[in-house]
Each structure stands twice: as structure tokens, then as C-alpha cells.
Write a protein that holds these residues in place. Sequence first.
Motif, PDB file in Angstrom:
ATOM      1  N   GLN A   6       0.868  -1.166   0.000  1.00  0.00           N
ATOM      2  CA  GLN A   6       0.000   0.000   0.000  1.00  0.00           C
ATOM      3  C   GLN A   6       0.908   1.219   0.000  1.00  0.00           C
ATOM      4  O   GLN A   6       1.775   1.342   0.868  1.00  0.00           O
ATOM      5  CB  GLN A   6      -0.899   0.015   1.245  1.00  0.00           C
ATOM      6  N   ILE A   7       0.731   2.090  -0.982  1.00  0.00           N
ATOM      7  CA  ILE A   7       1.498   3.329  -1.024  1.00  0.00           C
ATOM      8  C   ILE A   7       0.555   4.467  -0.683  1.00  0.00           C
ATOM      9  O   ILE A   7      -0.438   4.698  -1.380  1.00  0.00           O
ATOM     10  CB  ILE A   7       2.164   3.555  -2.396  1.00  0.00           C
ATOM     11  N   GLY A  40      -3.741   3.519  -4.203  1.00  0.00           N
ATOM     12  CA  GLY A  40      -2.422   3.182  -3.674  1.00  0.00           C
ATOM     13  C   GLY A  40      -2.089   1.708  -3.603  1.00  0.00           C
ATOM     14  O   GLY A  40      -0.977   1.345  -3.241  1.00  0.00           O
ATOM     15  N   ALA A  41      -3.051   0.834  -3.940  1.00  0.00           N
ATOM     16  CA  ALA A  41      -2.741  -0.600  -3.954  1.00  0.00           C
ATOM     17  C   ALA A  41      -1.662  -0.836  -5.006  1.00  0.00           C
ATOM     18  O   ALA A  41      -1.751  -0.331  -6.123  1.00  0.00           O
ATOM     19  CB  ALA A  41      -3.982  -1.410  -4.257  1.00  0.00           C
ATOM     20  N   THR A  42      -0.638  -1.594  -4.637  1.00  0.00           N
ATOM     21  CA  THR A  42       0.532  -1.736  -5.498  1.00  0.00           C
ATOM     22  C   THR A  42       1.019  -3.177  -5.516  1.00  0.00           C
ATOM     23  O   THR A  42       1.053  -3.839  -4.487  1.00  0.00           O
ATOM     24  CB  THR A  42       1.674  -0.824  -4.982  1.00  0.00           C
ATOM     25  N   GLU A  53      11.873  -1.119   4.119  1.00  0.00           N
ATOM     26  CA  GLU A  53      12.803  -0.010   4.339  1.00  0.00           C
ATOM     27  C   GLU A  53      13.572   0.324   3.060  1.00  0.00           C
ATOM     28  O   GLU A  53      13.802   1.501   2.759  1.00  0.00           O
ATOM     29  CB  GLU A  53      13.785  -0.335   5.481  1.00  0.00           C
ATOM     30  N   GLU A  54      13.984  -0.694   2.319  1.00  0.00           N
ATOM     31  CA  GLU A  54      14.684  -0.450   1.053  1.00  0.00           C
ATOM     32  C   GLU A  54      13.756   0.216   0.041  1.00  0.00           C
ATOM     33  O   GLU A  54      14.166   1.144  -0.676  1.00  0.00           O
ATOM     34  CB  GLU A  54      15.227  -1.762   0.478  1.00  0.00           C
ATOM     35  N   LEU A  55      12.509  -0.249  -0.016  1.00  0.00           N
ATOM     36  CA  LEU A  55      11.542   0.364  -0.923  1.00  0.00           C
ATOM     37  C   LEU A  55      11.252   1.805  -0.511  1.00  0.00           C
ATOM     38  O   LEU A  55      11.171   2.695  -1.370  1.00  0.00           O
ATOM     39  CB  LEU A  55      10.249  -0.452  -0.948  1.00  0.00           C
ATOM     40  N   GLN A  56      11.124   2.044   0.785  1.00  0.00           N
ATOM     41  CA  GLN A  56      10.881   3.405   1.267  1.00  0.00           C
ATOM     42  C   GLN A  56      12.074   4.298   0.939  1.00  0.00           C
ATOM     43  O   GLN A  56      11.905   5.452   0.551  1.00  0.00           O
ATOM     44  CB  GLN A  56      10.608   3.418   2.771  1.00  0.00           C
ATOM     45  N   GLY A  57      13.271   3.755   1.054  1.00  0.00           N
ATOM     46  CA  GLY A  57      14.471   4.513   0.692  1.00  0.00           C
ATOM     47  C   GLY A  57      14.432   4.950  -0.759  1.00  0.00           C
ATOM     48  O   GLY A  57      14.806   6.079  -1.091  1.00  0.00           O
ATOM     49  N   GLN A  58      13.972   4.074  -1.624  1.00  0.00           N
ATOM     50  CA  GLN A  58      13.837   4.416  -3.042  1.00  0.00           C
ATOM     51  C   GLN A  58      12.764   5.492  -3.217  1.00  0.00           C
ATOM     52  O   GLN A  58      12.937   6.431  -3.983  1.00  0.00           O
ATOM     53  CB  GLN A  58      13.481   3.154  -3.840  1.00  0.00           C
ATOM     54  N   LEU A  59      11.663   5.364  -2.493  1.00  0.00           N
ATOM     55  CA  LEU A  59      10.570   6.341  -2.585  1.00  0.00           C
ATOM     56  C   LEU A  59      10.946   7.695  -1.999  1.00  0.00           C
ATOM     57  O   LEU A  59      10.337   8.708  -2.351  1.00  0.00           O
ATOM     58  CB  LEU A  59       9.338   5.826  -1.835  1.00  0.00           C
ATOM     59  N   THR A  66       4.597   7.071   1.399  1.00  0.00           N
ATOM     60  CA  THR A  66       5.052   6.020   2.304  1.00  0.00           C
ATOM     61  C   THR A  66       4.515   4.691   1.803  1.00  0.00           C
ATOM     62  O   THR A  66       3.476   4.637   1.152  1.00  0.00           O
ATOM     63  CB  THR A  66       4.565   6.267   3.751  1.00  0.00           C
ATOM     64  N   ILE A  67       5.254   3.632   2.102  1.00  0.00           N
ATOM     65  CA  ILE A  67       4.891   2.297   1.615  1.00  0.00           C
ATOM     66  C   ILE A  67       4.798   1.324   2.790  1.00  0.00           C
ATOM     67  O   ILE A  67       5.594   1.410   3.728  1.00  0.00           O
ATOM     68  CB  ILE A  67       5.898   1.819   0.541  1.00  0.00           C
ATOM     69  N   ALA A  68       3.841   0.425   2.716  1.00  0.00           N
ATOM     70  CA  ALA A  68       3.670  -0.625   3.734  1.00  0.00           C
ATOM     71  C   ALA A  68       3.288  -1.909   3.024  1.00  0.00           C
ATOM     72  O   ALA A  68       2.557  -1.893   2.031  1.00  0.00           O
ATOM     73  CB  ALA A  68       2.596  -0.240   4.742  1.00  0.00           C
ATOM     74  N   GLU A  69       3.773  -3.033   3.543  1.00  0.00           N
ATOM     75  CA  GLU A  69       3.461  -4.333   2.949  1.00  0.00           C
ATOM     76  C   GLU A  69       2.060  -4.762   3.348  1.00  0.00           C
ATOM     77  O   GLU A  69       1.618  -4.524   4.480  1.00  0.00           O
ATOM     78  CB  GLU A  69       4.480  -5.381   3.376  1.00  0.00           C
ATOM     79  N   ILE A  70       1.348  -5.378   2.422  1.00  0.00           N
ATOM     80  CA  ILE A  70       0.027  -5.939   2.676  1.00  0.00           C
ATOM     81  C   ILE A  70       0.185  -7.455   2.770  1.00  0.00           C
ATOM     82  O   ILE A  70       0.742  -8.074   1.864  1.00  0.00           O
ATOM     83  CB  ILE A  70      -0.968  -5.605   1.535  1.00  0.00           C
ATOM     84  N   ASN A  71      -0.312  -8.032   3.845  1.00  0.00           N
ATOM     85  CA  ASN A  71      -0.194  -9.498   4.003  1.00  0.00           C
ATOM     86  C   ASN A  71      -1.411 -10.206   3.466  1.00  0.00           C
ATOM     87  O   ASN A  71      -2.474  -9.770   3.419  1.00  0.00           O
ATOM     88  CB  ASN A  71      -0.011  -9.857   5.480  1.00  0.00           C
TER      89      ASN A  71
END
Length: 71
Positions: A6-7, A40-42, A53-59, A66-71
Motif C-alpha cells: 500500500q502506497i 495506492g494498492a501496489t 525499508e529499502e523500498l521506502q528509501g527508493q521512494l 510512504t509504503i507498507a506491505e500488505i499481508n
Amino acid sequence: MKHRYQINGISCGGCVTRVKKTLEEHPNIENVEIFLQPVGATIVKMNKKLTVEELQGQLNELDGYTIAEIN
């Protein structure tokens, strides 16, 4: 391998284009699909699993996302 995220901060097609381009610049990201419904679904296709954290660093090259993983 595909992973769902989710972004937050996505509000229009311009945001989608900007965020997609920024994420796809990472060498371990093959493809990014970002949806406006639901907002924002991605789906990120990677050749090596990256941490949130790596993805957020890229963003962080962009402001306001902000990005969060969806389980």
C-alpha cells in the motif's frame, strides 16, 4: 516474485507515473503496478526480495509517499 504493498500519498495518475518510474529505477525491481481503485494498492515484481525499508528509501527521492506491505 510479486509482493503487495500500500502506497500512501497517491492521489492521481501523475502520482502513479512518478512513483512507478522511481521504484522501477531500482535494479532489483522488474515491474510495478499501482492502482487508483483501491487508491495506492501496489504490486511490485522483484528479482530479489527487498525490505519495506529499502523500498521506502527508493521512494524517499519523492516527497510525501510512504509504503507498507500488505499481508
